[in-house]
Design a protein around this motif. Structure first.
Motif, PDB file in Angstrom:
ATOM      1  N   PHE A 315       0.834  -1.198   0.000  1.00  0.00           N
ATOM      2  CA  PHE A 315       0.000   0.000   0.000  1.00  0.00           C
ATOM      3  C   PHE A 315       0.869   1.248   0.000  1.00  0.00           C
ATOM      4  CE2 PHE A 315      -3.779  -2.441   1.533  1.00  0.00           C
ATOM      5  CZ  PHE A 315      -4.705  -1.921   0.647  1.00  0.00           C
ATOM      6  N   HIS A 316       1.912   1.258   0.850  1.00  0.00           N
ATOM      7  CA  HIS A 316       2.775   2.436   0.947  1.00  0.00           C
ATOM      8  C   HIS A 316       3.486   2.696  -0.376  1.00  0.00           C
ATOM      9  CE1 HIS A 316       5.600   5.307   2.677  1.00  0.00           C
ATOM     10  NE2 HIS A 316       6.584   4.625   2.096  1.00  0.00           N
ATOM     11  N   ALA A 317       3.986   1.648  -1.024  1.00  0.00           N
ATOM     12  CA  ALA A 317       4.685   1.815  -2.305  1.00  0.00           C
ATOM     13  C   ALA A 317       3.730   2.331  -3.377  1.00  0.00           C
ATOM     14  CB  ALA A 317       5.292   0.482  -2.728  1.00  0.00           C
ATOM     15  N   ARG A 318       2.519   1.832  -3.378  1.00  0.00           N
ATOM     16  CA  ARG A 318       1.522   2.288  -4.366  1.00  0.00           C
ATOM     17  C   ARG A 318       1.189   3.754  -4.155  1.00  0.00           C
ATOM     18  NH1 ARG A 318      -4.263  -0.826  -5.375  1.00  0.00           N
ATOM     19  NH2 ARG A 318      -4.955   0.424  -7.165  1.00  0.00           N
ATOM     20  N   ARG A 319       1.057   4.171  -2.920  1.00  0.00           N
ATOM     21  CA  ARG A 319       0.744   5.567  -2.606  1.00  0.00           C
ATOM     22  C   ARG A 319       1.891   6.482  -3.041  1.00  0.00           C
ATOM     23  NH1 ARG A 319       0.687   9.614   1.405  1.00  0.00           N
ATOM     24  NH2 ARG A 319      -1.409  10.435   1.861  1.00  0.00           N
ATOM     25  N   GLU A 320       3.138   6.035  -2.779  1.00  0.00           N
ATOM     26  CA  GLU A 320       4.297   6.853  -3.166  1.00  0.00           C
ATOM     27  C   GLU A 320       4.375   7.019  -4.678  1.00  0.00           C
ATOM     28  OE1 GLU A 320       7.770   5.065  -1.341  1.00  0.00           O
ATOM     29  OE2 GLU A 320       7.842   6.686   0.114  1.00  0.00           O
TER      30      GLU A 320
END
Length: 419
Positions: A315-320
């Protein structure tokens, strides 16, 4: 003369000029005159001679007891006695394997189990030494360690004492021994006293070091760590007897005086500590035990937390990537909501784990006081992902999880939960 148990002093020492006496390690018996020194060891060797007609069992009993009789006895046949053998190897072993500290061993072939620290005690005299060699040579040790008192002179000294701490009579004692046995045996004893015994470099793989100390009542007790054999003092009364209700952790056991059992100079009952080996702790129990005494919070067990953290990282990588404008990356309000929900779930698991561990820690240590736990540190320590990958790949995956835990969404969720 009544025989004496091996290693024990005669209950009634013979008076000067008596036909017999008992060899031992501690009791000098009645004193001799200065004029008697020259023939002392000759008399001892002559008295140890075994009549040629004596039964083997009788001679063995006599040797075991250390009873020295000056003659074959009334009614014995007039045959040539078998002389007590001079054995320079045995005499040399007496001092080579004598020391103030002796490791309990299980192998009779040990050659490196004796320590000798010539530290003086508060009485300004060297510590007592104990021999620990082949038990078959015990009589040679008794001869060398037999204390002799001399009329008109204070105290008593053995042949070993006359070598290590000589006095005005020492030359006469050494000459008496050399004349009765041999200069070679005397040289072997002297050489043995010069051996450096300040460290044990190796022990046979079967050996288990156990140390005995005198108990102050003529016996001994097993104790650890390694301490001087003579340093018992008031150990029993000061440490073991803590009141009438205190159960002494000692048990008595009859032990032979073989070398494996510490020293030919010590036999009979021995007191040993009763030891109950605790059950081995499982990894979690050990981790909580350390935590209860100031260590870190144990990591959360199981694979579930790793799977959740890997999803959090995704999720964090997708948001970044969406924030960077990467083409084709879809990140909606619903995605953000699910991201925050996952962060709350992970934090809930961590909080529940900490509460359980703190409760267990108090049970182990009533004085335990919990401190603030860094949730991110705990979760990163609990992550066990990227198994089977090379170190570089695993480190990269771990770093990605660390960035997610330090990211804006997780930090806001964590701070909101804390408030």
């Amino acid at each position: 003369m009544q025989k004496t148990p091996k290693g024990k002093a005669s209950a009634e020492p013979a008076p000067p000029g008596a036909p017999g006496f008992t060899l031992n390690y501690t009791d000098p018996g009645a004193p001799i005159g200065v004029a008697d020194i020259a023939g002392l060891y000759g008399r001892i060797r002559e008295a140890l001679a075994k009549p040629a007609t004596a039964k083997k069992s009788e001679a063995s009993d006599q040797a075991e007891a250390g009873v020295v009789e000056a003659g074959a006895g009334e009614g014995a046949p007039e045959t040539s006695p078998k002389a007590f053998a001079d054995n320079s190897e045995a005499f040399g072993a007496v001092t080579r394997f004598s020391g103030t500290h002796i490791l309990k061993i299980h192998s009779k072939n040990a050659r490196d189990h004796v320590l000798d620290f010539p530290t003086v005690t508060n009485t300004n005299r060297p510590r007592r030494k104990f021999p620990s060699m082949n038990a078959g040579w015990g009589m040679y040790a008794k001869i060398a360690y037999q204390p002799i008192a001399v009329l008109g002179h204070d105290g008593s000294n053995s042949l070993i004492d006359h070598i290590t701490t000589p006095n005005e009579l020492s030359e006469q004692f050494l000459a008496s021994f050399a004349a009765a046995f041999s200069q070679e045996s005397l040289d072997a004893i002297i050489e043995g006293t010069r051996c450096a015994k300040t460290g044990v470099s190796e022990l046979h793989f079967e050996n288990l070091p156990i140390v005995y100390l005198p108990d102050g009542q003529g016996g001994e007790m097993q104790v650890t760590p390694l301490s001087p054999l003579e340093a018992m003092g008031n150990f029993k009364s000061a440490v073991l007897k803590k009141g009438e209700s205190h159960k002494s952790p000692l048990t008595n056991q009859e032990i032979s005086s073989k070398m494996q059992n510490i020293s030919v100079a010590i036999g009979g009952d021995r007191s040993r500590f009763r030891a109950i080996v605790p059950n081995a702790m499982r990894s979690f129990e050990a981790a909580v035990w350390r935590y209860a005494r100031g260590g870190r919070v144990p990591a959360i067990p199981g694979e579930e937390i790793t799977d959740l953290l890997d999803t959090l990282q995704a999720f964090h990588a997708r948001r970044e990537k969406h924030s960077d404008g990467t083409d084709g990356v879809r990140y909606t309000a619903d995605t953000e909501k699910r991201f925050r929900g996952l962060a709350e779930s992970i934090l809930g698991i961590a909080k529940e784990w900490i509460d359980d561990v703190n409760q267990r820690a108090v049970e182990l240590n009533p004085e335990f006081s919990a401190t603030r736990t860094d949730m991110r540190q705990l979760l990163l320590a609990s992550w066990r992902g990227a198994r089977g990958r090379n170190p570089d790949e695993r480190n990269a995956a771990r770093e990605a999880v660390r960035r997610a835990l330090n990211g804006l969404v997780f930090m806001r969720t964590m701070n909101g939960a804390a408030s």
